[in-house]
Design a protein around this motif. Structure first.
Motif, PDB file in Angstrom:
ATOM      1  N   GLN A 176     156.696  65.746 103.357  1.00  0.00           N
ATOM      2  CA  GLN A 176     157.719  65.675 102.357  1.00  0.00           C
ATOM      3  C   GLN A 176     158.640  64.485 102.480  1.00  0.00           C
ATOM      4  O   GLN A 176     158.806  63.964 101.208  1.00  0.00           O
ATOM      5  N   LEU A 221     156.286  61.562 101.148  1.00  0.00           N
ATOM      6  CA  LEU A 221     156.160  61.933  99.688  1.00  0.00           C
ATOM      7  C   LEU A 221     157.226  61.416  99.012  1.00  0.00           C
ATOM      8  O   LEU A 221     157.313  61.257  97.616  1.00  0.00           O
ATOM      9  N   THR A 236     153.128  55.949 101.013  1.00  0.00           N
ATOM     10  CA  THR A 236     152.056  56.904 100.417  1.00  0.00           C
ATOM     11  C   THR A 236     150.871  56.941 101.523  1.00  0.00           C
ATOM     12  O   THR A 236     150.198  57.871 101.705  1.00  0.00           O
ATOM     13  N   ALA A 291     151.576  59.148 104.228  1.00  0.00           N
ATOM     14  CA  ALA A 291     151.398  60.678 103.818  1.00  0.00           C
ATOM     15  C   ALA A 291     149.830  60.831 103.680  1.00  0.00           C
ATOM     16  O   ALA A 291     149.423  62.039 104.313  1.00  0.00           O
ATOM     17  N   LEU A 306     151.688  67.455  95.895  1.00  0.00           N
ATOM     18  CA  LEU A 306     151.440  66.005  95.733  1.00  0.00           C
ATOM     19  C   LEU A 306     151.662  65.405  94.427  1.00  0.00           C
ATOM     20  O   LEU A 306     151.782  66.396  93.044  1.00  0.00           O
ATOM     21  N   TRP A 314     148.308  60.903  92.052  1.00  0.00           N
ATOM     22  CA  TRP A 314     147.293  60.809  93.101  1.00  0.00           C
ATOM     23  C   TRP A 314     146.009  61.216  92.441  1.00  0.00           C
ATOM     24  O   TRP A 314     145.738  62.102  91.719  1.00  0.00           O
TER      25      TRP A 314
END
Length: 841
Positions: free
Chosen positions: A717, A720, A726, A729, A749, A753
């Motif tokens: 989290q 994100l 990115t 993650a 998400l 993405w």
């Protein structure tokens, strides 16, 4: 000078007119010390009194002439014998025995002549039943027999006659046995039984036939083939015969020697090894007489005394002539005639003298063994070495005559140093061998001082250090100057220590460690000081030198507190106070408290953590930094006893983000800890590792999967929440497809993405989901199979037949069993199904 068993002294020379020389020659003698009696050819008996003093230089002895008695006008005196019990002198003259007073030479009243006697002998060993009389054996000149007489004060009586087949020519008496020599053989006769036993024949002339009593029931005979035969009164020989010359006129016994007389020489043979030991020239000798300490030998005009040299002097002379085996053999032969204590002391003396012979021949191994066996005083050996004599106390007086040999070592000491070196090596071997023995303990100071000086002289650092480091009796007033003179200061310190002078010992070593003195015998003096201080029980001395030790090297110096025995450690607070000025030593000591002593005190853990932080801030090399930081992180993760808030403030101010995160995690603030690692430290791998490490220790397997999943989800989290993270993650999802549930992650998400971005995670997650479902199915099937197996076992066990009769009662409630269902217990008792609850309760 040749070995001598006897010393010769001229004790008497008969003076007479030239015309009377032949008539007044000596024919026989008798002796009862100091009285000597002469029987002459002209029937005269002369009394002589020997003086106890002898002029050794001239070999002359002063002899005083006493009374003389003329027995008749012709016929020589054949035999003389003294009977001290009655003061009688028995004289055989003109085939008759006459008794005279041994002092006045007057005839004894009541003792008439015994006529027709050719030989006689007095028995020295009297039976106890006749203690007040003396036995005498006579040989008849008319008949072939011997008579046994009992001699009293004023009478003598014949008590027995023993017939013989031959005329006796010589005889000797020992107790109840008489040994008789005839013209061609020797016989043994028993006085009590009258029996006789023939021994062996001979072919000697009348002059050379003789028999002598050796004592203890033994006789010496002039046997055939020039052999001196020893025969016991039982007729057997217990000694080997002596091989002596022909024409032996007489033989005498003076233990342990046999003396044989020839016309021109007297020979001395040993009864121990049957070898000739000495010869004495005696021109015109006619006979000899055994005395208590030797023999008397006479010629026609002179009497000579041969006195036995004391056995101790004989043995010493043999040793000086390097006849060691002969000396020991002689001592062994006289053992039965010496008191036990005297024998032991003499044996020790001989053994030591034998050792000196080997010593001066450089037979050092044999010499050492002999010195030890002979219990030689070690100071006697030390005294031989010129440079070692200062080790001896002033009151020591050598008991050995080693003056000349001592000068030999003096020459070696000054000249042939190589050869003298071998003697020094022997001294070391010998002193080490006797150091712990009774002899060595009696003079332990001299032995230890000599060893110390010897090791210094030989440069033997190993043995020197071993001597001074262990308990010793070295005198400091002697040994300290020796060590200082030869710059052996390390050994000097050890000597001080062994004598309890701890301050002086360590001060001496400190001078070496600081470079004021050089001593190559110890390469690590500083390490030795630390080891010594760590073992000392005197804590005042330890504190005195602790600052110097820590200033020299904190890492090694702190061992004076760490390496101490468990029962002799310092108070922790005292040590910590001493180490305040030495941070590295403080750190090492705190590690010792926590990891070795398992200290649970919060202040120790706090101080160690803070010490790690301080050390990290002072270190410059990256390798050292990583090592110390690893220790700090290990402590923060594993310790339960430090105060998080106290350490957190110090860590935060030092910008140690990884350590700050660990402390936040220990406080339960995992999200904040992960933010520090992500945003401040920027170490994504560390953040992911933090999640795994924080989840350890929560279950028996050391891991809490739920907490790990929660932490990783929190980390995701955080990633994100920022578009810049990115890739982090995506990497986190791809690394942990088994942890995250795909349906939940998809909801988190961002819409922007693509599926391709997370395809690796989705594939891995779906595979894990399918795998988990299949594994669940397999586990369910296995469980059902196991249940089915138990049912089969239950059914097989329930096939037993039970008979239910009308009116049969329940075992519990005692009512009739009227229903088709019932229960049977293990004992075969039947009961209602609803009554089973009572039995279980």
């Amino acid at each position: 000078m040749a070995f001598r068993a006897f010393t010769q002294t001229h004790v008497f020379e008969k003076q007479s007119a030239p015309k009377e020389k032949d008539k007044s020659s000596i024919q026989c003698i008798a002796c009862c010390d100091p009285h000597v009696y002469i029987g002459t050819k002209d029937a005269t008996v002369q009394h002589l009194i020997l003086s106890s003093s002898t002029d050794l230089g001239s070999g002359q002895s002063k002899t005083r002439e006493g009374r003389a008695r003329k027995l008749g006008s012709s016929n020589q005196v054949t035999q003389l014998r003294v009977v001290p019990l009655y003061n009688h002198l028995l004289v055989l003259w003109d085939r008759s025995i006459t008794a005279l007073n041994m002092f006045s030479l007057e005839p004894v009243p009541g003792l008439k002549k015994i006529q027709h006697v050719s030989l006689f002998e007095v028995c020295d060993s009297m039976p106890s039943a006749q203690a007040q009389c003396v036995e005498m054996v006579t040989s008849s000149s008319r008949r072939k027999l011997i008579r046994i007489h009992v001699v009293g004060v004023d009478r003598w009586d014949v008590v027995k006659e023993v017939p013989l087949l031959y005329d006796p020519r010589a005889l000797a008496v020992d107790g109840t046995s008489v040994c008789v020599a005839t013209s061609d053989r020797y016989l043994l006769c028993d006085i009590q039984t009258g029996s006789s036993q023939e021994l062996f024949p001979h072919n000697h002339s009348r002059q050379c036939v003789f028999v002598t009593s050796v004592g203890r029931g033994e006789f010496l005979l002039n046997g055939p083939e020039s052999l001196g035969m020893f025969v016991m009164k039982t007729g057997i020989c217990q000694r080997p015969p002596l091989q002596w010359p022909q024409e032996v006129l007489a033989a005498g016994v003076c233990f342990p020697y046999i003396l044989t007389l020839q016309p021109q020489v007297l020979s001395v043979y040993s009864m121990v090894d049957q070898q000739r030991k000495q010869t004495v020239s005696l021109t015109g000798a006619k006979g000899l007489l055994s005395t208590s300490d030797g023999v008397l030998v006479f010629t026609e005009r002179d009497i000579f005394s041969l006195r036995l040299v004391p056995i101790e002097e004989q043995i010493q002379a043999l040793v000086r002539h390097e006849r060691i085996e002969e000396a020991l053999l002689l001592l062994d032969g006289v053992q039965g005639h010496c008191p036990l204590d005297s024998y032991k002391e003499l044996l020790k003396a001989i053994t030591c003298l034998a050792g000196f012979v080997h010593f001066y021949q450089e037979g050092f191994a044999e010499a050492k063994d002999l010195f030890i066996t002979g219990e030689l005083d070690p100071r006697e050996i030390i005294h031989l070495y010129p440079d070692m004599q200062s080790c001896l106390s002033e009151d020591f007086q050598s008991q050995l005559d080693q003056a000349n040999k001592g000068r030999d070592l003096q020459v070696l000491w000054q000249g042939d140093r190589s050869k003298f070196h071998h003697y020094l090596a022997f001294l070391g071997d010998f002193l080490r061998a006797v150091k712990g023995t009774e002899r060595g303990l009696r003079c332990s100071k001299e032995v230890d001082c000599a060893l110390l000086r010897l090791y210094v002289e030989l440069g033997d650092s190993e043995n020197l250090q071993q001597l001074v480091a262990l308990a010793n009796e070295c005198r400091l007033d002697h040994c300290v100057p020796v060590l200082e003179q030869h710059n052996r200061l390390f050994a000097l310190g050890s000597l001080y220590q062994s004598h309890g002078n701890l301050i002086d010992a360590i001060k001496t070593w400190v001078k070496i460690a600081d470079g004021f003195h050089k001593d190559p015998s110890c390469s690590d003096v500083y390490g030795h000081i630390v080891r010594t201080l760590s073992q000392l029980q005197d804590k005042d001395v330890v504190c005195t030198f602790s600052d110097w030790t820590l200033q020299k090297n904190q890492e090694i110096g702190v061992q004076i507190f760490i390496k101490r025995p468990p029962d002799d450690r310092f108070e922790t607070q005292d040590v910590l106070a001493l180490l305040e000025k030495y941070p590295l030593a403080m750190l090492l000591y705190l590690e010792f408290l926590i990891y070795d002593l398992n200290s649970e005190e919060s202040r120790h853990h706090n101080r160690l953590a803070l010490a790690y932080v301080t050390e990290m801030l002072q270190e410059e090399e990256e390798a050292d930094l990583r090592k110390t930081r690893g220790k700090l992180q290990q402590l923060l993760w594993e310790s339960k006893f430090y105060d998080v808030s106290t350490v957190y403030e110090r860590v935060k101010s030092a910008n140690l983000h990884m350590e700050e995160a660990i402390l936040l995690g220990r406080a339960g603030e995992h999200s904040q800890a992960l933010k520090v690692l992500v945003h401040q430290e920027g170490d994504f791998q560390a953040a992911e590792a933090f999640c795994c490490r924080a989840a350890q220790g929560r279950d028996p397997q050391g891991r809490d999967p739920q907490l790990r999943q929660t932490l990783l989800l929190t980390l995701l989290q955080i990633y994100l929440s920022s578009e810049d993270l990115t890739s982090a993650a995506v990497d986190l999802l791809n690394h942990n497809p088994l942890v995250f549930a795909a349906e939940r992650i998809i909801q988190l998400l961002p819409d922007s993405w693509s599926v391709q971005l997370v395809s690796q995670f989705l594939v891995g997650s779906l595979r894990e989901t399918f795998h988990q479902r299949r594994m669940s199915s397999v586990q369910k099937a296995l469980g059902q199979a196991e249940l089915m197996r138990h049912k089969v076992i239950w059914m097989q066990a329930s096939k037993t037949t039970f008979r239910l009769d009308k009116g049969q009662k329940c075992k519990v409630c005692q009512r009739d069993l009227a229903e088709p269902q019932f229960v049977c217990n293990l004992h075969g008792d039947l009961m209602h199904t609803n009554c089973t609850d009572f039995t279980s309760s």
